[in-house]
Design an enzyme around this catalytic site. Structure first.
Site, mmCIF file in Angstrom:
data_model
loop_
_atom_site.group_PDB
_atom_site.id
_atom_site.type_symbol
_atom_site.label_atom_id
_atom_site.label_comp_id
_atom_site.label_asym_id
_atom_site.label_seq_id
_atom_site.Cartn_x
_atom_site.Cartn_y
_atom_site.Cartn_z
ATOM 1 N N PHE A 141 36.314 50.096 38.737
ATOM 2 C CA PHE A 141 36.751 50.607 40.034
ATOM 3 C C PHE A 141 37.948 49.777 40.473
ATOM 4 O O PHE A 141 37.812 48.595 40.798
ATOM 5 C CB PHE A 141 35.662 50.546 41.102
ATOM 6 C CG PHE A 141 36.128 51.143 42.413
ATOM 7 C CD1 PHE A 141 36.046 52.503 42.622
ATOM 8 C CD2 PHE A 141 36.681 50.342 43.391
ATOM 9 C CE1 PHE A 141 36.516 53.067 43.813
ATOM 10 C CE2 PHE A 141 37.155 50.895 44.584
ATOM 11 C CZ PHE A 141 37.069 52.259 44.798
ATOM 12 N N ASP A 226 41.766 41.858 38.161
ATOM 13 C CA ASP A 226 41.602 42.471 39.476
ATOM 14 C C ASP A 226 40.505 41.705 40.213
ATOM 15 O O ASP A 226 39.320 41.950 40.027
ATOM 16 C CB ASP A 226 41.233 43.949 39.322
ATOM 17 C CG ASP A 226 41.031 44.658 40.659
ATOM 18 O OD1 ASP A 226 40.923 43.961 41.692
ATOM 19 O OD2 ASP A 226 40.964 45.903 40.673
ATOM 20 N N LYS A 255 41.586 42.677 50.076
ATOM 21 C CA LYS A 255 40.367 42.548 50.879
ATOM 22 C C LYS A 255 40.286 41.237 51.641
ATOM 23 O O LYS A 255 40.851 41.113 52.718
ATOM 24 C CB LYS A 255 39.146 42.793 50.011
ATOM 25 C CG LYS A 255 39.044 44.225 49.482
ATOM 26 C CD LYS A 255 37.709 44.517 48.854
ATOM 27 C CE LYS A 255 37.653 45.904 48.231
ATOM 28 N NZ LYS A 255 37.673 46.999 49.212
#
Length: 347
Positions: A141, A226, A255
């Site tokens: 994801f 990531d 984030k």
């Protein structure tokens, strides 16, 4: 109709149904706790998908944002501003890298990493134009743009959004043999989550990340980590890659970099990689804006103390011990994770 029911009905009527939230309408939050419009309190176990690694309304971050709001919040990148150089310098130092390319959302940062890897492949590695390949892992994801869902294996995220962007090879997560077999002279990068978050907090086999690092180094391929969900203290280290002593060629961050206050993301790498860009080839209206930089600088300062990483380690040990007790009692089938990041399979 209650306040909660009224708010939910209005949202259902006037917002697209791309989410199906729980019937809770949050009105305020502090630390790990949220309070709804009826005054009920909830322990927030999602933490904004890790955007809230430092809790809701962290005083240091709120104060940093307030101070910057009084000064300047946005300038065009046609100018410098007085927070930008410090942000880039401090983030590069935190990552042990040289250059930073700031964006806003995690998906933007992943897109930037993909573009960077391709451009590096053509300009530095010498891959023929239009032939660059990037290897990714199944069950990944990385975001929801059309390019990113093109290499997703999640049918729900991918269906009906084609035609899909070519240039990606998907191999099983944790399988070094499959990764090596997928590599060709046109492979420019391997893009991986060190821990697969949305897939269920899936841990890599021991030695896998170190193996990827060695394989990519041997084949002149970029290793892109990531760390949008796994990074910035959540697992007990600043970056999840550190658990195997691995430093990738490129970090993709987001984030928690904005502390749950503003969207901030970045690609952080070396000058030989990010140096491929020239003015006008990539950009963002809000990327690296003064407000974002001010908040992110405070996040970086907090991470530099090691306090939050240590706390995630200590509380994570307690969390996983207690979850192990549940597993031993038959209520939980499997427990995975590191630090304060855990995934459960409930019986």
């Amino acid at each position: 109709m209650s306040t909660t029911e009224s708010a939910i009905a209005s949202a259902e009527a006037h917002s697209a149904h791309n989410y199906h939230p729980l019937p809770i309408v949050v009105a305020s939050a502090d630390g790990a706790w949220m309070t709804d419009v009826e005054g009920r309190r909830y322990l927030d176990m999602l933490a904004g998908y890790s955007a809230l690694n430092f809790g809701h309304a962290n005083r240091r971050l709120i104060d940093a944002a307030k101070a910057q709001l009084e000064r300047v919040t946005l300038t065009s990148r046609a100018f410098h501003h007085d927070r930008f150089a410090d942000f880039c310098t401090r983030l590069a130092e935190l990552c042990g890298m040289e250059m930073v390319l700031p964006m806003n959302t995690g998906a933007e940062a992943v897109e930037t990493a993909v573009k960077t890897a391709r451009k590096w492949g053509y300009q530095v590695k010498g891959v023929p134009d239009g032939m660059a390949k990037i290897i990714v892992a199944a069950n990944n994801f990385h975001g929801r743009t059309t390019t990113i869902v093109s290499f997703s294996t999640d049918a729900e995220a991918r269906a009906d959004f084609g035609p899909y962007t070519p240039g990606f090879e998907i191999v099983p997560f944790g399988d070094l043999t499959a990764m090596e077999a997928a590599m060709t002279e046109n492979t420019v990068a391997v893009l991986l989550e060190p821990i697969q978050g949305e897939a269920g907090v899936l841990m890599p086999p021991a030695g896998y990340l170190a193996g990827v690092r060695e394989l990519t180094r041997q084949r002149n391929v970029l290793f892109i980590a990531d760390e949008i969900q796994s990074g910035l203290g959540r697992t007990g280290k600043t970056f999840a890659c550190e658990h195997e002593g691995v430093v990738p060629d490129m970090y993709v961050l987001g984030k928690a970099l904005g502390g749950g206050v503003v969207p901030v993301s970045a690609v952080v790498s070396s000058a030989r990689i990010l140096g491929v860009y020239r003015p006008g080839e990539h950009g963002s209206t809000f990327g690296g804006n003064p407000l974002a930089c001010a908040v992110a600088l405070e996040v970086i300062a907090m991470l530099r103390t090691g306090e939050f990483q240590q706390r995630a380690t200590e509380l994570g040990d307690h969390l996983h011990h207690e979850l192990g007790v549940l597993a031993g009692g038959g209520a939980v089938e499997t427990v995975r994770g590191r630090g304060l990041w855990a995934g459960l399979d409930i019986v």
